[in-house]
Design a protein around this motif. Structure first.
Motif, PDB file in Angstrom:
ATOM      1  N   ALA A  71      -3.927   5.109 -15.333  1.00 14.65           N
ATOM      2  CA  ALA A  71      -4.961   4.034 -14.408  1.00 14.65           C
ATOM      3  C   ALA A  71      -5.340   4.514 -13.412  1.00 14.65           C
ATOM      4  O   ALA A  71      -6.346   4.335 -12.290  1.00 14.65           O
ATOM      5  N   ASP A  72      -4.654   5.956 -12.868  1.00 17.80           N
ATOM      6  CA  ASP A  72      -4.929   6.320 -11.847  1.00 17.80           C
ATOM      7  C   ASP A  72      -4.893   6.055 -10.189  1.00 17.80           C
ATOM      8  O   ASP A  72      -5.626   6.564  -9.641  1.00 17.80           O
ATOM      9  N   TYR A  73      -3.929   5.149 -10.153  1.00 17.57           N
ATOM     10  CA  TYR A  73      -3.306   4.226  -9.240  1.00 17.57           C
ATOM     11  C   TYR A  73      -2.414   4.781  -8.667  1.00 17.57           C
ATOM     12  O   TYR A  73      -2.645   4.545  -6.857  1.00 17.57           O
ATOM     13  N   PHE A  74      -1.655   4.818  -9.150  1.00 16.65           N
ATOM     14  CA  PHE A  74      -1.191   5.600  -8.530  1.00 16.65           C
ATOM     15  C   PHE A  74      -0.081   6.725  -8.069  1.00 16.65           C
ATOM     16  O   PHE A  74      -0.841   7.773  -8.990  1.00 16.65           O
ATOM     17  N   SER A  75       0.056   7.634  -6.528  1.00 21.91           N
ATOM     18  CA  SER A  75       0.163   9.342  -6.992  1.00 21.91           C
ATOM     19  C   SER A  75       1.067   9.682  -8.175  1.00 21.91           C
ATOM     20  O   SER A  75       0.589  10.456  -8.545  1.00 21.91           O
ATOM     21  N   GLN A  76       2.443   9.057  -8.567  1.00 22.50           N
ATOM     22  CA  GLN A  76       3.021   9.552  -9.070  1.00 22.50           C
ATOM     23  C   GLN A  76       3.283   8.530 -10.161  1.00 22.50           C
ATOM     24  O   GLN A  76       4.156   7.653  -9.681  1.00 22.50           O
TER      25      GLN A  76
ATOM     26  N   GLN B 207      -9.089  -6.099  -3.217  1.00 22.78           N
ATOM     27  CA  GLN B 207      -9.983  -5.121  -1.671  1.00 22.78           C
ATOM     28  C   GLN B 207      -8.663  -5.115  -1.092  1.00 22.78           C
ATOM     29  O   GLN B 207      -8.522  -3.360  -0.586  1.00 22.78           O
ATOM     30  N   ILE B 208      -7.725  -5.490  -1.164  1.00 25.46           N
ATOM     31  CA  ILE B 208      -6.581  -5.719  -0.917  1.00 25.46           C
ATOM     32  C   ILE B 208      -5.721  -4.367  -1.951  1.00 25.46           C
ATOM     33  O   ILE B 208      -4.830  -3.747  -1.589  1.00 25.46           O
ATOM     34  N   GLN B 209      -6.120  -4.297  -3.306  1.00 30.50           N
ATOM     35  CA  GLN B 209      -5.092  -3.656  -3.639  1.00 30.50           C
ATOM     36  C   GLN B 209      -5.784  -1.609  -3.820  1.00 30.50           C
ATOM     37  O   GLN B 209      -5.174  -0.906  -4.018  1.00 30.50           O
ATOM     38  N   MET B 210      -6.892  -2.162  -3.250  1.00 30.03           N
ATOM     39  CA  MET B 210      -7.907  -0.306  -2.939  1.00 30.03           C
ATOM     40  C   MET B 210      -7.649  -0.151  -2.008  1.00 30.03           C
ATOM     41  O   MET B 210      -8.225   0.927  -1.601  1.00 30.03           O
ATOM     42  N   ARG B 211      -6.780  -0.817  -0.803  1.00 34.03           N
ATOM     43  CA  ARG B 211      -6.993  -0.041   0.464  1.00 34.03           C
ATOM     44  C   ARG B 211      -5.888   1.400   0.271  1.00 34.03           C
ATOM     45  O   ARG B 211      -6.768   2.506   1.071  1.00 34.03           O
ATOM     46  N   ARG B 212      -5.586   1.489  -0.400  1.00 33.63           N
ATOM     47  CA  ARG B 212      -4.976   2.903  -0.563  1.00 33.63           C
ATOM     48  C   ARG B 212      -6.084   4.171  -0.629  1.00 33.63           C
ATOM     49  O   ARG B 212      -6.186   5.223  -0.495  1.00 33.63           O
ATOM     50  N   PHE B 213      -7.365   3.877  -0.940  1.00 35.10           N
ATOM     51  CA  PHE B 213      -8.459   4.353  -1.496  1.00 35.10           C
ATOM     52  C   PHE B 213      -9.700   4.056  -0.492  1.00 35.10           C
ATOM     53  O   PHE B 213     -10.576   4.819  -0.684  1.00 35.10           O
ATOM     54  N   GLY B 214      -9.042   3.876   0.623  1.00 37.44           N
ATOM     55  CA  GLY B 214     -10.334   3.562   2.102  1.00 37.44           C
ATOM     56  C   GLY B 214     -10.720   2.719   1.407  1.00 37.44           C
ATOM     57  O   GLY B 214     -12.159   2.473   1.785  1.00 37.44           O
ATOM     58  N   ASN B 215     -10.094   1.892   0.825  1.00 33.82           N
ATOM     59  CA  ASN B 215     -11.004   0.550  -0.139  1.00 33.82           C
ATOM     60  C   ASN B 215     -12.452   0.386  -0.870  1.00 33.82           C
ATOM     61  O   ASN B 215     -13.560  -0.031  -0.300  1.00 33.82           O
ATOM     62  N   ASN B 216     -12.650   1.985  -1.731  1.00 31.16           N
ATOM     63  CA  ASN B 216     -13.449   2.161  -1.516  1.00 31.16           C
ATOM     64  C   ASN B 216     -13.679   1.867  -3.824  1.00 31.16           C
ATOM     65  O   ASN B 216     -13.245   2.203  -4.093  1.00 31.16           O
TER      66      ASN B 216
ATOM     67  N   GLU C  17       0.627  -1.313  -0.496  1.00 28.81           N
ATOM     68  CA  GLU C  17      -0.089   0.087  -0.154  1.00 28.81           C
ATOM     69  C   GLU C  17       0.537   1.120   0.138  1.00 28.81           C
ATOM     70  O   GLU C  17       1.054   1.916  -0.564  1.00 28.81           O
ATOM     71  N   GLY C  18       1.868   1.095   0.646  1.00 26.39           N
ATOM     72  CA  GLY C  18       2.857   2.186   0.626  1.00 26.39           C
ATOM     73  C   GLY C  18       3.640   2.617  -0.435  1.00 26.39           C
ATOM     74  O   GLY C  18       4.470   3.931  -0.851  1.00 26.39           O
ATOM     75  N   VAL C  19       3.779   1.739  -1.571  1.00 21.90           N
ATOM     76  CA  VAL C  19       4.385   1.962  -2.783  1.00 21.90           C
ATOM     77  C   VAL C  19       2.977   3.007  -3.690  1.00 21.90           C
ATOM     78  O   VAL C  19       2.417   2.953  -3.872  1.00 21.90           O
ATOM     79  N   ARG C  20       3.139   4.439  -3.574  1.00 25.09           N
ATOM     80  CA  ARG C  20       2.834   5.271  -3.874  1.00 25.09           C
ATOM     81  C   ARG C  20       3.270   5.821  -5.293  1.00 25.09           C
ATOM     82  O   ARG C  20       2.723   6.752  -6.225  1.00 25.09           O
ATOM     83  N   SER C  21       5.251   5.893  -5.783  1.00 25.88           N
ATOM     84  CA  SER C  21       5.958   6.633  -6.951  1.00 25.88           C
ATOM     85  C   SER C  21       6.146   5.445  -6.477  1.00 25.88           C
ATOM     86  O   SER C  21       7.049   5.322  -6.464  1.00 25.88           O
ATOM     87  N   VAL C  22       6.398   5.470  -8.677  1.00 21.45           N
ATOM     88  CA  VAL C  22       7.145   4.594  -9.364  1.00 21.45           C
ATOM     89  C   VAL C  22       7.812   5.399 -10.323  1.00 21.45           C
ATOM     90  O   VAL C  22       7.480   6.313 -10.299  1.00 21.45           O
ATOM     91  N   ALA C  23       8.714   4.191 -11.132  1.00 29.16           N
ATOM     92  CA  ALA C  23       9.718   4.707 -11.873  1.00 29.16           C
ATOM     93  C   ALA C  23       9.409   3.836 -13.046  1.00 29.16           C
ATOM     94  O   ALA C  23      10.109   2.567 -12.882  1.00 29.16           O
TER      95      ALA C  23
END
Length: 333
Positions: A83-88, A321-330, A38-44
């Motif tokens: 995909a708008d999944y990662f912050s950056q 569900q696990i993968q969407m936890r970063r969005f509050g599981n919505n 879940e902590g992976v927000r910025s990727v290259a």
């Protein structure tokens, strides 16, 4: 699996002339193959592919080709950003691999020093290293029902290879290498230049599905006729009122004695439950339908199709569900 699903769905479509059946299509969120922390927000995205000669417009090659690393890396970064999944999502413009591609070129792993330097310089949590894109063009003949002569095509098999690197690991956390294919009429086979452009976009699509949840179109079948309640419920569906349709089908199930009517109502109630976000309840209604469907009946065909689709979705749901936890599981409906 996909062939069986398609066969049953076509069977369901084929019987629409006999009974009042409708199909409804919708987009369903599916989990990525890889669940990242879940902590992976910025990727290259980094291009670790060997260089290839510039593809030519007037040449079409049968056999093996290597994909274009620059094109594919850019397409992958774009697909991940969309995909708008990662912050950056950052792309590294520099090619990391100085070798020239050949048939026997091995996949080059990044060193611990390279990983650390890239993650620090780019300011990201994780690296996606595009290592290779293998392309194989094969001439085949496809036999279509109702056509006496085989149809000549070129099948382009594409296998992109991507390594996932974390700053705390020396080796890749995961290596993914999905395989899928494109096909072309033999007399319309594209030039190498156009083909590699298409392969880059196709590879990005395959890899993005490995790394981020994605939307996929799916279909369901439901009964609409035979009585007033069914017709009124169909009106509710056209207006987007699934709760209203469910209430009508529930009344029908509880007050009719006919097993056929109850089976159809139960199948529809399974659909309503799924559309309202309750997959467990949908499964229970399918169990109710199973008790009442007759062997080799239309209802049994729809029941089998629906069980297959729902089981696939329920199997995937915990991963989603696990993968969407970063969005509050919505989870989007």
């Amino acid at each position: 699996m996909k062939i069986r699903v398609l066969y049953v769905l076509l069977a369901a479509w084929g019987m629409m002339s006999c009974v009042s059946v409708q199909t409804i299509g919708f987009d369903q969120l599916c989990p990525a193959e890889v669940s990242l922390p879940e902590g992976v927000r910025s990727v290259a995205v980094v291009n670790n592919m060997p260089s290839i000669p510039e593809a030519k417009r007037g040449m079409a090659t049968l056999g093996s080709l290597n994909g274009d690393g620059k094109q594919t890396a850019e397409a992958l970064a774009g697909a991940l950003a969309d995909a708008d999944y990662f912050s950056q999502v950052i792309i590294c413009d520099s090619a990391l691999n100085g070798k020239t591609a050949s048939d026997d070129t091995e996949i080059r792993s990044l060193s611990k020093e390279e990983i650390g330097r890239l993650i620090q310089d780019l300011g990201v949590d994780m690296l996606f290293s595009l290592d290779r894109v293998f392309v194989q063009n094969v001439k085949k003949e496809i036999h279509y029902p109702g056509i006496s002569e085989p149809w000549p095509v070129v099948l382009t098999q594409v296998t992109p290879v991507l390594s996932i690197y974390s700053p705390v690991r020396e080796r890749p956390v995961r290596v993914v290498a999905p395989t899928d294919s494109l096909d072309w009429d033999l007399d319309r086979m594209p030039s190498d230049k156009f083909l590699l452009e298409q392969v880059a976009e196709f590879s990005a699509h395959l890899l993005a599905r490995q790394l981020t949840p994605y939307w996929e179109h799916t279909d369901r079948v439901y009964y609409t006729g035979g009585c007033v309640e069914m017709r009124d419920a169909a009106v509710c569906i056209r207006e987007g009122d699934w709760a209203g349709a469910k209430e009508l089908w529930l009344s029908l199930f509880e007050h009719r004695k006919s097993d056929k009517v109850k089976a159809r109502a139960a199948l529809n109630l399974a659909l309503a439950s799924e559309m309202l976000g309750n997959l467990e309840e949908a499964r229970k209604w399918l169990d109710e339908a199973q008790k009442r469907v007759e062997p080799n009946s239309d209802e049994e065909m729809i029941y089998k199709y629906y069980v297959l689709k729902l089981e696939e979705r329920m199997k995937d749901f915990p991963h989603l569900q696990i993968q969407m936890r970063r969005f509050g599981n919505n989870l989007p409906e």
